[in-house]
Design an enzyme around this catalytic site. Structure first.
Site, mmCIF file in Angstrom:
data_model
loop_
_atom_site.group_PDB
_atom_site.id
_atom_site.type_symbol
_atom_site.label_atom_id
_atom_site.label_comp_id
_atom_site.label_asym_id
_atom_site.label_seq_id
_atom_site.Cartn_x
_atom_site.Cartn_y
_atom_site.Cartn_z
ATOM 1 N N ASP A 36 0.658 -1.393 -0.073
ATOM 2 C CA ASP A 36 0.319 -0.228 -0.045
ATOM 3 C C ASP A 36 0.612 1.567 -0.067
ATOM 4 O OD1 ASP A 36 -2.873 1.630 0.490
ATOM 5 O OD2 ASP A 36 -3.028 1.039 2.377
ATOM 6 N N HIS A 53 2.478 3.329 -9.197
ATOM 7 C CA HIS A 53 2.665 2.360 -9.144
ATOM 8 C C HIS A 53 4.023 1.740 -9.589
ATOM 9 C CE1 HIS A 53 -1.536 2.748 -7.748
ATOM 10 N NE2 HIS A 53 -2.383 2.997 -8.550
ATOM 11 N N LEU A 147 11.782 -19.890 -4.484
ATOM 12 C CA LEU A 147 10.633 -19.345 -4.091
ATOM 13 C C LEU A 147 9.665 -19.164 -5.111
ATOM 14 C CD1 LEU A 147 9.857 -17.214 -2.544
ATOM 15 C CD2 LEU A 147 9.988 -15.079 -4.265
#
Ligand code: V07
Length: 256
Positions: A36, A53, A147
């Site tokens: 956020d 963004h 991962l």
């Protein structure tokens, strides 16, 4: 045993010392992050929200590299929620281009780092160009064993739970399941996260302290960690702080 940070460049070797406090044995297996504060980061600089963004996207790369260096099993990132469609169309359109942009830039590096790309969320609700880019990345990395980079795209927890229930009821109607078969373990098989362990640690940046429809079922026992730092400014050192704070907490799972 203290663990090494293979992703640190020469300039950052001093960080290895700070790192020595982290114990590999007690690292979380699965970390989830609510990224956020990208819009706020841009606003503070007089830039349009989309610039935030974009900066947030670069930071994804940084944190994925760190998570891979720590040999975490999975990193789940909340990239786009089912609620995000309510944003202005231009912003949504921009966000839907980011998976392609991210993967065009970083897919070779993900492949090289043995990272496996997966997603959770309603995939069929995404634009075709977004689906195509992500599908290609999943396909190119499906054999990887490092991962798991799990991107929540068009994800909402309540939607996930309802879809799971519908799917279970379908199985009942088809005569393949009955109410007696339903328990916490079997229900989890109907969720997007069926192949993942529950998150051990959930991080949210930018000061808000709520789950916002993210992994509600899966976070029943998850340690929550909050920071006021905005996502584009959340760096490796702060990530390390979150991991080390996690290690200091004693997890009880409702026991004593
Ligand atoms: C998005 C950047 C991060 C901050 C939060 C919102 C904006 C990376 C991806 C991505 C998607 C798919 C994939 C790999 C990376 C992404 C969206 C938004 C929609 F396979 N960042 N990022 N996707 N933001």
């Amino acid at each position: 045993m203290p663990i090494k940070l293979p992703f640190l460049g020469k300039k950052n070797k001093h960080k290895q010392k700070q790192q020595d406090a982290l114990q590999k044995e007690a690292l979380p297996k699965h970390v989830a992050i609510i990224m956020d504060g990208n819009g706020r980061w841009a606003k503070k600089r007089g830039m349009p929200r989309v610039a935030g963004h974009k900066e947030g996207m670069s930071n994804v790369k940084k944190i994925v590299t760190a998570a891979s260096g720590y040999q975490l099993e999975a990193l789940t990132l909340y990239a786009f929620s089912t609620e995000n469609w309510r944003r202005p169309k231009a912003e949504v359109d921009y966000l839907m281009k980011l998976p392609m942009e991210f993967l065009n830039t970083y897919l070779p590096e993900l492949v090289e780092k043995n990272v496996k790309v997966q997603t959770i969320g309603r995939f069929d609700g995404l634009p075709k160009h977004t689906r195509d880019a992500v599908e290609k990345a999943k396909d190119r990395t499906k054999g990887n064993t490092g991962l798991i980079l799990n991107i929540a795209l068009n994800y909402g927890s309540r939607n996930e739970l309802m879809e799971a229930m519908k799917s279970f009821l379908n199985d009942v109607q088809a005569g393949n399941k009955s109410a007696e078969d339903l328990n916490e373990e079997s229900f989890s098989e109907y969720l997007y996260t069926k192949n993942l362990p529950d998150p051990d640690l959930l991080i949210r940046t930018s000061g808000e302290q709520r789950l916002s429809n993210f992994l509600l079922w899966q976070s029943a026992y998850t340690e929550l960690w909050f920071t006021d730092v905005l996502w584009p400014d959340f760096d490796e050192q702060l990530f390390e702080k979150a991991l080390s704070d996690y290690q200091k907490r004693k997890r009880r799972y409702g026991g004593i």
